[in-house]
Design a protein around this motif. Structure first.
Motif, PDB file in Angstrom:
ATOM      1  N   HIS A  72       3.665   0.560   2.679  1.00 25.85           N
ATOM      2  CA  HIS A  72       3.338  -0.409   3.727  1.00 25.85           C
ATOM      3  C   HIS A  72       3.333  -1.804   3.123  1.00 25.85           C
TER       4      HIS A  72
ATOM      5  N   GLU B  58       1.867   5.069   0.533  1.00 23.21           N
ATOM      6  CA  GLU B  58       1.460   6.141   1.435  1.00 23.21           C
ATOM      7  C   GLU B  58       2.102   7.461   1.008  1.00 23.21           C
ATOM      8  N   GLN B  59       2.072   8.455   1.878  1.00 22.07           N
ATOM      9  CA  GLN B  59       2.677   9.746   1.590  1.00 22.07           C
ATOM     10  C   GLN B  59       4.189   9.599   1.464  1.00 22.07           C
TER      11      GLN B  59
ATOM     12  N   ARG C  63       2.794   6.803   8.303  1.00 23.45           N
ATOM     13  CA  ARG C  63       2.259   6.995   6.959  1.00 23.45           C
ATOM     14  C   ARG C  63       2.955   8.116   6.201  1.00 23.45           C
ATOM     15  N   SER C  64       3.949   8.772   6.812  1.00 29.10           N
ATOM     16  CA  SER C  64       4.628   9.888   6.150  1.00 29.10           C
ATOM     17  C   SER C  64       5.991  10.103   6.784  1.00 29.10           C
TER      18      SER C  64
ATOM     19  N   ARG D 117       0.861  -1.188   0.000  1.00 30.28           N
ATOM     20  CA  ARG D 117       0.000   0.000   0.000  1.00 30.28           C
ATOM     21  C   ARG D 117       0.893   1.232   0.000  1.00 30.28           C
TER      22      ARG D 117
ATOM     23  N   SER E  93      -0.432   2.213  10.757  1.00 31.20           N
ATOM     24  CA  SER E  93      -1.158   3.479  10.703  1.00 31.20           C
ATOM     25  C   SER E  93      -0.400   4.607  11.401  1.00 31.20           C
TER      26      SER E  93
END
Length: 217
Positions: free
Chosen positions: A42, A36-37, A133-134, A34, A130
């Motif tokens: 992920h 992310e920013q 994410r950045s 996945r 979670s």
């Protein structure tokens, strides 16, 4: 892994495919990605133990965060379109809660009895991801956060030292002064006389020269 185990694990992975898709993941074989920013990725992987292992025929879950900036330090190649767990800088391994499992892994051929526990483990692993994410999440991350995820059968930690990872992120985002301060502060904490720590510090100091960072004020 024998063909029967391969097919059984494929079925387990497929069972959780809809859950992973709802959470924004794409699938390739037994691994999910996945994006992310800041191009972080992920990674969730269903990992079977190899044929030569005493735990052959079982599997555990690995959760990871791939941070492209880490390559400034590691020199690892770009995984390009797909990321596997070994490329991740921050990783978590989750297995069953029972201590009577080989290598804290679930049996592949008895999936009906472990699906609920695997589902709970996925929920816990996704909660860990979670938090990251950045770039900003990593720069502000408090390692004490890991404590609430560390239950029996779990191993949450950092593949690369967190401060080294932060230094790389700051270098990539043109925060050179901040990167230098982060690195110096980190090296000032490495005061142990253990050979492995001494070796690590020597390696970091040599690396710092290659990226034109000072290692002391």
């Amino acid at each position: 892994m024998t063909s029967s185990f391969v097919e059984a694990l494929k079925g387990i992975v497929g069972h959780f495919g809809p859950t992973m898709k709802r959470n924004g993941f794409k699938k390739r074989r037994n691994t999910f990605n996945r994006t992310e920013q800041d191009q972080l990725v992920h990674v969730v992987s269903f990992c079977s133990l190899p044929a030569y292992s005493i735990g052959h025929g079982s599997f555990h879950l690995e959760f990871g965060v791939y941070v492209p900036a880490a390559r400034i330090y590691t020199g690892n190649p770009d995984p390009r379109s797909w990321v596997s767990a070994p490329y991740c800088s921050m990783r978590a391994k989750i297995g069953p809660q029972s201590q009577f499992n080989f290598h804290h892994s679930w049996p592949i051929d008895d999936c009906s009895k472990v699906l609920m526990e695997v589902s709970a483990a996925i929920e816990r692993g996704l909660a860990f991801l979670s938090l990251l994410r950045s770039h900003e999440d990593i720069l502000c991350f408090d390692e004490s956060e890991l404590d609430r995820f560390c239950q029996f059968g779990s191993d949450f930690g950092l593949g690369d030292r967190l401060e080294i990872l932060r230094t790389c992120i700051q270098l990539q985002t043109n925060q050179r002064l901040e990167a230098q301060e982060t690195l110096i502060d980190y090296l000032n904490t490495c005061t142990s006389e253990e050979p492995r720590i001494i070796h690590h510090v020597t390696h970091v100091r040599k690396w710092a020269k290659t990226v034109n960072l000072k290692t002391q004020r």
